[in-house]
Design a protein around this motif. Structure first.
Motif, mmCIF file in Angstrom:
data_model
loop_
_atom_site.group_PDB
_atom_site.id
_atom_site.type_symbol
_atom_site.label_atom_id
_atom_site.label_comp_id
_atom_site.label_asym_id
_atom_site.label_seq_id
_atom_site.Cartn_x
_atom_site.Cartn_y
_atom_site.Cartn_z
ATOM 1 N N CYS A 21 0.810 -1.216 0.000
ATOM 2 C CA CYS A 21 0.000 0.000 0.000
ATOM 3 C C CYS A 21 0.846 1.271 0.000
ATOM 4 N N GLY A 42 -5.942 4.046 1.747
ATOM 5 C CA GLY A 42 -7.000 3.475 2.587
ATOM 6 C C GLY A 42 -7.722 2.334 1.892
ATOM 7 N N THR A 43 -8.001 2.505 0.612
ATOM 8 C CA THR A 43 -8.670 1.460 -0.165
ATOM 9 C C THR A 43 -7.796 0.210 -0.264
ATOM 10 N N CYS A 44 -6.508 0.405 -0.446
ATOM 11 C CA CYS A 44 -5.576 -0.715 -0.484
ATOM 12 C C CYS A 44 -5.603 -1.471 0.846
ATOM 13 N N HIS A 45 -5.561 -0.728 1.944
ATOM 14 C CA HIS A 45 -5.616 -1.379 3.262
ATOM 15 C C HIS A 45 -6.941 -2.121 3.444
ATOM 16 N N TYR A 46 -8.034 -1.553 2.941
ATOM 17 C CA TYR A 46 -9.333 -2.233 3.024
ATOM 18 C C TYR A 46 -9.280 -3.573 2.281
ATOM 19 N N TYR A 51 -8.506 -3.191 8.232
ATOM 20 C CA TYR A 51 -9.592 -2.226 8.344
ATOM 21 C C TYR A 51 -9.244 -1.031 9.234
ATOM 22 N N LYS A 53 -6.347 0.416 9.491
ATOM 23 C CA LYS A 53 -5.534 1.332 8.674
ATOM 24 C C LYS A 53 -6.398 2.041 7.635
ATOM 25 N N ALA A 54 -7.360 1.317 7.066
ATOM 26 C CA ALA A 54 -8.277 1.945 6.108
ATOM 27 C C ALA A 54 -9.055 3.059 6.800
ATOM 28 N N ASN A 57 -6.914 6.177 7.400
ATOM 29 C CA ASN A 57 -6.719 6.971 6.184
ATOM 30 C C ASN A 57 -7.982 7.724 5.796
ATOM 31 N N TRP A 58 -9.121 7.037 5.787
ATOM 32 C CA TRP A 58 -10.359 7.685 5.373
ATOM 33 C C TRP A 58 -10.794 8.757 6.365
ATOM 34 N N ASN A 81 -17.466 4.690 2.766
ATOM 35 C CA ASN A 81 -16.622 3.571 3.190
ATOM 36 C C ASN A 81 -16.420 3.554 4.699
#
Length: 171
Positions: A21, A42-46, A51, A53-54, A57-58, A81
């Protein structure tokens, strides 16, 4: 000794299964905005099921004061998200009330998937957020949205089926 070898193989495999990521690995470069970085990392971590980490970020993206009009779509999607993570407690403390606020905000700015999430939140009788009148309104709006998709993919077909099921259960 054999169990140590199997353990090391499993750990190695698991670490290889997750995608990197880092900014360059998610298709961004030094010209990318901070909002893009926070959203796509964030999407990569998702996707890696990291979750927490996502969510970090978000959340940072949503509270980022340095945004431009071109960032609005990512901010709206981050609200959707983050609402999902909060509603189900993935990587964060479950907070369904806050999730509803994120989804309502995203809907107010035209995010269609959030309409389905509110349909679920209010129509699922097993959820503490169950509310018959709100369920009917959000599910009918979500139904119109998903019926209007010209060539729905399999996920969208399943969502419409779920919406129709909720509406039938609300009758």
């Amino acid at each position: 000794m054999r169990s140590i070898f199997i353990f090391l193989c499993l750990v190695s495999f698991n670490s290889l299964a997750k995608e990197s990521c880092e900014i360059g690995d998610v298709g961004l470069d030094s010209e990318s905005s901070k909002v893009e970085e926070l959203f796509y990392v964030g999407t990569c971590h998702y996707r890696n099921q990291d979750y927490d980490k996502a969510a970090t970020n978000w959340s940072a993206l949503i509270s980022n004061a340095e945004t431009s009009d071109s960032d609005n779509e990512l901010i709206i999607s981050a609200n959707n998200n983050l609402g999902f993570l909060l509603f189900f407690g993935f990587g964060v403390k479950q907070d369904q009330k806050q999730a509803l606020k994120h989804w309502s905000y995203a809907i107010s700015l035209g995010h269609t998937e959030s309409e389905f999430h509110l349909c679920h939140a209010y129509a699922d009788k097993e959820q503490p957020t169950f509310n018959l009148s709100k369920a009917s309104m959000h599910c009918k709006k979500a139904q119109l949205i998903y019926q209007g998709i010209e060539e729905p993919d399999e996920d969208e077909k399943l969502i419409l089926k779920k919406i129709n099921s909720y509406l039938k259960g609300l009758e």
